[in-house]
Design an enzyme around this catalytic site. Sequence first.
Site, PDB file in Angstrom:
ATOM      1  N   GLY A   1      12.293 -10.057  -0.401  1.00 16.96           N
ATOM      2  CA  GLY A   1      11.725  -8.775   0.107  1.00 16.96           C
ATOM      3  C   GLY A   1      12.166  -6.840  -0.505  1.00 16.96           C
TER       4      GLY A   1
ATOM      5  N   GLY B   1       5.864  -7.428   2.864  1.00 19.90           N
ATOM      6  CA  GLY B   1       6.769  -8.055   2.521  1.00 19.90           C
ATOM      7  C   GLY B   1       7.519  -7.315   2.518  1.00 19.90           C
ATOM      8  N   ARG B   2       8.215  -5.992   1.933  1.00 17.95           N
ATOM      9  CA  ARG B   2       9.085  -5.235   1.079  1.00 17.95           C
ATOM     10  C   ARG B   2       9.588  -3.878   1.182  1.00 17.95           C
ATOM     11  NH1 ARG B   2       8.148  -6.679  -5.062  1.00 17.95           N
ATOM     12  NH2 ARG B   2       5.759  -5.389  -5.205  1.00 17.95           N
TER      13      ARG B   2
ATOM     14  N   ASP C   1      -6.250  -5.376   0.050  1.00 16.97           N
ATOM     15  CA  ASP C   1      -4.607  -5.340   0.678  1.00 16.97           C
ATOM     16  C   ASP C   1      -4.702  -3.807  -0.103  1.00 16.97           C
ATOM     17  OD1 ASP C   1      -5.067  -8.071  -0.620  1.00 16.97           O
ATOM     18  OD2 ASP C   1      -3.040  -7.353  -0.215  1.00 16.97           O
TER      19      ASP C   1
ATOM     20  N   ASP D   1      -0.385   1.249  -4.702  1.00 18.52           N
ATOM     21  CA  ASP D   1       0.306   0.131  -5.081  1.00 18.52           C
ATOM     22  C   ASP D   1       0.606  -0.579  -6.385  1.00 18.52           C
ATOM     23  OD1 ASP D   1       0.713  -1.342  -2.638  1.00 18.52           O
ATOM     24  OD2 ASP D   1      -0.392  -1.957  -1.750  1.00 18.52           O
TER      25      ASP D   1
END
Length: 484
Positions: A120, A91-92, A248, A258
Amino acid sequence: MKLKELELNVDYFEFNEKLYQKLDATPLSKPKLISFNKQACDLINLDYEECESEEFIDFINGSNVLKGSVPYSMVYAGHQFGYFVPQLGDGRAINLGAVNGWHLQTKGSGITNYSRRGDGRAVLRSSIREYIMGEAMHALGVPTTRALAIIDSDTFAHREWEQESCSIVMRMSPSWIRIGTFEFFANTDNSKENLSQLADYVIKNTYPHLENENNKYEKMFYALVDNSAELLAKWQTYGFMHGVMNTDNFSMAGLTIDYGPFAFMDYFDKNCICNHTDSEGRYSYNNQPYVARWNLMVLAQALSEIANLEKMQDYLHAFLPQHENVYLQMMNKRIGLNPKNSGNNNLDLIVELLGALQSAQMDYNVFFHRLTNLESFDDISSITDIAVFRQSIEDWFESYKKVCEKDGSTFEDRRVIMKKINPKYIIKNYMLQDAIELAHEGDYTLVNDLLNIAQNPFDEHEAFEKYAQPTPMEYANTQLSCSS
């Protein structure tokens, strides 16, 4: 190598074009370099002096696209807090291509097809945290993504109750494929073909020794189970909490990826939660190995069209025993013991220690550093002085002393073992907050100082001796948000 000589390779476009998006970054306004990582430069053979140039800043910002690069974002699905979300994605984040086996990705580069209602962007505080923490984990021997550089800007985004400056981190990983990527591919038309293609891609990038093997998809799964068991053991050993172990955010390469509301535990609490949105404690410290196993079960289901589900489920039974074996080996080393000498894994002693640390409300990693430097059982005040409640630790030392005497280990014997695994410095969230607050004022000095400490945690850093002390109680085990 000069920046203009750096040639990237993009190998993701063999997939159906519905499974990714080609796009350009949306550059930040007036970008400025905060820091670059020499160790990461070495991984891609990039000359250090290149990182001081405007061309390098533009490279991070997305306005300088290098030779061979075709920027793109990936789609994936995922179970978020246990609930399936059929489409997520970068998404970014924008992938630029690979060099020397490292896939480069910028985080905070603008809106993609997968941004949902997001902007974003990544703000400065979360970018600093990820930039430093990946290096801290690597220095401790924990498999992780890395970071090449970080920039600040005059672009702002609204987060929670205020405007914050936007930042971009250049991340590097041997792979950005997640369990959630397989979940998405399993729910597409031609899912069997897409899954086989994705599994072949993962094997080529991460498990090349399996390329010509029979039953290679099952064996890919087995390898990830093994890697994840070791990864989670290392997290638990050092008191690391990821905070958002959604599928994810779970790497197919067995890496830590992440970094969001993460933390190294301050005082020990087996039920510690570092993410304030995790109201039920799904991703608490104690639950992490069990969530990892759950995530792997989700992967087995996603792979069931191309691999034998029963075989994968059977192999998954080995996950927790493997995890416990690695964890106990490492915890023995943290207290300077060689379990081979005593003929067991000292499980009872380690369980007693964890209970004692929790009762004592003692800084977890500082305890081990001070234990490393202990010279006598007659004076353990350097340790008990940092306990809120001393009795449980004093009682544990009686048990520890008996095991040491039974094994015939000396203080020097134990110190040799512990010095290799017990760092003086662990990057805590309050330290990162110090750097963030200065960075908001335009002073990036502490970001670079913490990067150096993160990469050299066993060394002496005399100017930062305060960071080797217990976390001030007002900052201990604070919870963070996913906002970034």
